[in-house]
Write a protein that holds these residues in place. Structure first.
Motif, mmCIF file in Angstrom:
data_model
loop_
_atom_site.group_PDB
_atom_site.id
_atom_site.type_symbol
_atom_site.label_atom_id
_atom_site.label_comp_id
_atom_site.label_asym_id
_atom_site.label_seq_id
_atom_site.Cartn_x
_atom_site.Cartn_y
_atom_site.Cartn_z
ATOM 1 N N VAL A 81 18.214 -1.739 6.203
ATOM 2 C CA VAL A 81 18.319 -2.567 4.989
ATOM 3 C C VAL A 81 16.960 -3.128 4.604
ATOM 4 C CG1 VAL A 81 19.284 -4.687 4.032
ATOM 5 C CG2 VAL A 81 20.750 -3.143 5.341
ATOM 6 N N VAL A 82 16.259 -3.685 5.563
ATOM 7 C CA VAL A 82 14.937 -4.264 5.280
ATOM 8 C C VAL A 82 13.959 -3.180 4.826
ATOM 9 C CG1 VAL A 82 12.953 -5.470 6.277
ATOM 10 C CG2 VAL A 82 15.273 -6.205 6.835
ATOM 11 N N SER A 83 14.021 -2.005 5.463
ATOM 12 C CA SER A 83 13.138 -0.904 5.078
ATOM 13 C C SER A 83 13.471 -0.389 3.682
ATOM 14 C CB SER A 83 13.235 0.235 6.096
ATOM 15 O OG SER A 83 12.762 -0.169 7.359
ATOM 16 N N GLU A 90 7.650 -3.210 -1.288
ATOM 17 C CA GLU A 90 6.486 -3.269 -0.390
ATOM 18 C C GLU A 90 6.346 -4.671 0.235
ATOM 19 O OE1 GLU A 90 2.854 -1.790 -1.973
ATOM 20 O OE2 GLU A 90 3.740 0.056 -2.724
ATOM 21 N N LEU A 91 7.207 -4.942 1.186
ATOM 22 C CA LEU A 91 7.217 -6.221 1.872
ATOM 23 C C LEU A 91 5.944 -6.408 2.689
ATOM 24 C CD1 LEU A 91 10.914 -6.152 3.147
ATOM 25 C CD2 LEU A 91 10.048 -7.099 1.008
ATOM 26 N N SER A 92 5.648 -7.637 3.035
ATOM 27 C CA SER A 92 4.417 -7.930 3.777
ATOM 28 C C SER A 92 4.523 -7.379 5.202
ATOM 29 C CB SER A 92 4.172 -9.433 3.832
ATOM 30 O OG SER A 92 5.118 -10.065 4.684
ATOM 31 N N PRO A 93 3.401 -6.940 5.787
ATOM 32 C CA PRO A 93 3.412 -6.433 7.164
ATOM 33 C C PRO A 93 3.956 -7.456 8.157
ATOM 34 C CG PRO A 93 1.356 -5.855 6.076
ATOM 35 C CD PRO A 93 2.072 -6.798 5.167
ATOM 36 N N LYS A 94 3.662 -8.740 7.908
ATOM 37 C CA LYS A 94 4.136 -9.790 8.820
ATOM 38 C C LYS A 94 5.658 -9.859 8.818
ATOM 39 C CE LYS A 94 1.874 -13.637 9.088
ATOM 40 N NZ LYS A 94 1.298 -14.978 8.782
ATOM 41 N N LEU A 95 6.265 -9.790 7.630
ATOM 42 C CA LEU A 95 7.727 -9.843 7.537
ATOM 43 C C LEU A 95 8.344 -8.620 8.209
ATOM 44 C CD1 LEU A 95 10.342 -11.073 6.509
ATOM 45 C CD2 LEU A 95 9.955 -9.925 4.307
ATOM 46 N N ARG A 96 7.753 -7.446 7.982
ATOM 47 C CA ARG A 96 8.271 -6.234 8.610
ATOM 48 C C ARG A 96 8.216 -6.338 10.129
ATOM 49 N NH1 ARG A 96 4.967 -3.437 4.769
ATOM 50 N NH2 ARG A 96 3.630 -2.722 6.481
ATOM 51 N N LEU A 97 7.114 -6.879 10.640
ATOM 52 C CA LEU A 97 6.957 -7.012 12.086
ATOM 53 C C LEU A 97 7.963 -8.000 12.666
ATOM 54 C CD1 LEU A 97 5.305 -6.104 14.517
ATOM 55 C CD2 LEU A 97 3.732 -8.007 14.087
ATOM 56 N N ILE A 195 12.763 15.639 -2.242
ATOM 57 C CA ILE A 195 12.903 14.199 -2.033
ATOM 58 C C ILE A 195 12.334 13.855 -0.659
ATOM 59 C CG2 ILE A 195 15.229 14.381 -1.025
ATOM 60 C CD1 ILE A 195 15.903 11.727 -2.469
ATOM 61 N N PHE A 196 11.795 12.647 -0.529
ATOM 62 C CA PHE A 196 11.252 12.184 0.744
ATOM 63 C C PHE A 196 12.229 11.223 1.416
ATOM 64 C CE2 PHE A 196 6.867 12.765 -1.319
ATOM 65 C CZ PHE A 196 6.826 14.093 -0.935
ATOM 66 N N MET A 197 12.035 11.038 2.713
ATOM 67 C CA MET A 197 12.913 10.189 3.509
ATOM 68 C C MET A 197 12.703 8.709 3.203
ATOM 69 S SD MET A 197 13.214 10.039 7.677
ATOM 70 C CE MET A 197 13.647 11.771 7.778
ATOM 71 N N GLY A 198 11.465 8.271 3.170
ATOM 72 C CA GLY A 198 11.161 6.859 2.978
ATOM 73 C C GLY A 198 11.329 6.075 4.267
ATOM 74 N N ASP A 199 10.872 4.833 4.243
ATOM 75 C CA ASP A 199 10.937 3.979 5.430
ATOM 76 C C ASP A 199 12.368 3.732 5.884
ATOM 77 O OD1 ASP A 199 8.243 3.891 5.114
ATOM 78 O OD2 ASP A 199 8.092 1.736 4.722
ATOM 79 N N VAL A 200 13.310 3.716 4.944
ATOM 80 C CA VAL A 200 14.703 3.440 5.287
ATOM 81 C C VAL A 200 15.242 4.457 6.281
ATOM 82 C CG1 VAL A 200 15.577 4.753 3.322
ATOM 83 C CG2 VAL A 200 16.988 2.968 4.324
#
Length: 320
Positions: A81-83, A90-97, A195-200
């Motif tokens: 969901v977050v991905s 394009e969420l911040s790297p800190k939030l992703r971590l 189509i590409f996969m993406g981060d999700v």
């Protein structure tokens, strides 16, 4: 029958997403990190994830999956969901971590932690050390899978291989669910990707591999090294590239095209050829695991093959 149905669910949703993304002009732009040259819709991993979780619930309600494994894998929905939102905003790297850390802790909780890290001649069973190690391993697997999702069919074929190998070595219908979920997407991503996969999709796959590694290691400590060998094409490339960039005093957060698969495409290989090369290498690694009973001997042989493969890539396109 259920697996055929899941395949067509993944296939159909990917097709729908592809057309929707094109209609709304949601396409992956070409930048300095890209290995593609034509803007292409992304988000195909949504279909993969939806199919995967539908299949997981089927296994749960039909009593075909261990509950600890089910809940640990289900917790991967958080990273998906977050991905998904990361792909869009394009969420911040800190939030992703932070999210990755939460997911790693949740996965470890449902698995009951990581029990034993074995090195053959001695074992480490200190729960503080083993769980800290597992925590960082989960985060690293999530990220490295994302890093190496860059050319047509590459990330999908790796997941198909790991699912197939996992089913052969450990059984478990969860591997079949993952296999068909990825295959439905891979049809549209193979060779000339539509189509590409993406981060999700990529982050979920990385998380699943980490969970499989810990779950089966808790059953038999030597299984840890089986999964490390099976996944070694990815972690070896990502880890060695990270070390090399650090030694070059590069800014690690900066976009780059220095992974082995990227350098092979730069040398003139097509995406199709690079993906087939990785499939062949994976099959060699599977043969090593399957036929060599001493897992530590198998690991050393696999490591030698990986080093030689990297030297081959370096000869094709030097690491700079």
């Amino acid at each position: 029958m259920i697996y055929i149905l899941l395949f067509f669910i993944s296939f159909s949703i990917t097709y729908f997403i592809k057309n929707y993304m094109i209609k709304k002009s949601f396409v992956a732009s070409v930048n300095e990190r890209s290995s593609h040259t034509v803007p292409t819709p992304h988000g195909g991993g949504i279909a993969l994830a939806i199919t995967w979780f539908i299949g997981l619930f089927y296994l749960y309600f039909s009593n075909q999956i261990d509950l600890n494994l089910f809940y640990a894998l289900l917790f991967g929905a958080v990273i998906s969901v977050v991905s998904f939102f990361d792909d869009i905003y394009e969420l911040s790297p800190k939030l992703r971590l932070i999210v990755q850390a939460i997911v790693a802790i949740g996965g470890l909780y449902f698995l009951g932690g990581f029990e034993t890290l074995t090195f053959g001649i001695f074992d480490i069973q200190n729960p503080i050390f083993t769980n800290i190690f597992a925590f960082f391993m989960i985060i690293w697997f999530i990220n490295l899978y994302n890093f190496l999702d860059g050319i047509n069919g590459y990330a999908g074929s790796e997941a198909v291989f790991l699912s197939f190998a996992g089913f052969i070595l450990f059984s478990g219908n969860h591997f079949l669910v993952l296999l068909v979920a990825v295959l439905g997407f891979l049809y549209w991503n193979w060779n000339k990707a539509k189509i590409f996969m993406g981060d999700v999709g990529s982050t979920l796959l990385g998380y699943n591999v980490a969970i499989f590694t810990i779950y089966y290691s808790n059953q038999e400590s030597a299984n840890f090294w089986i999964w490390i060998i099976l996944f070694s094409v990815y972690w070896f490339d990502a880890t060695l590239t990270l070390i090399r960039r650090k030694l070059n005093k590069e800014k690690l957060s900066q976009a780059h095209k220095k992974h082995a698969y990227q350098r092979l495409t730069q040398s003139g290989w097509s995406h199709y050829k690079v993906t087939n090369y990785s499939i062949g290498l994976n099959l060699v690694l599977f043969i090593i695991v399957y036929f060599i009973p001493n897992i530590f001997v198998a690991f050393m042989i696999a490591l030698i093959i990986l080093v030689l493969s990297m030297k081959f890539v370096d000869n094709k396109k030097r690491f700079e």
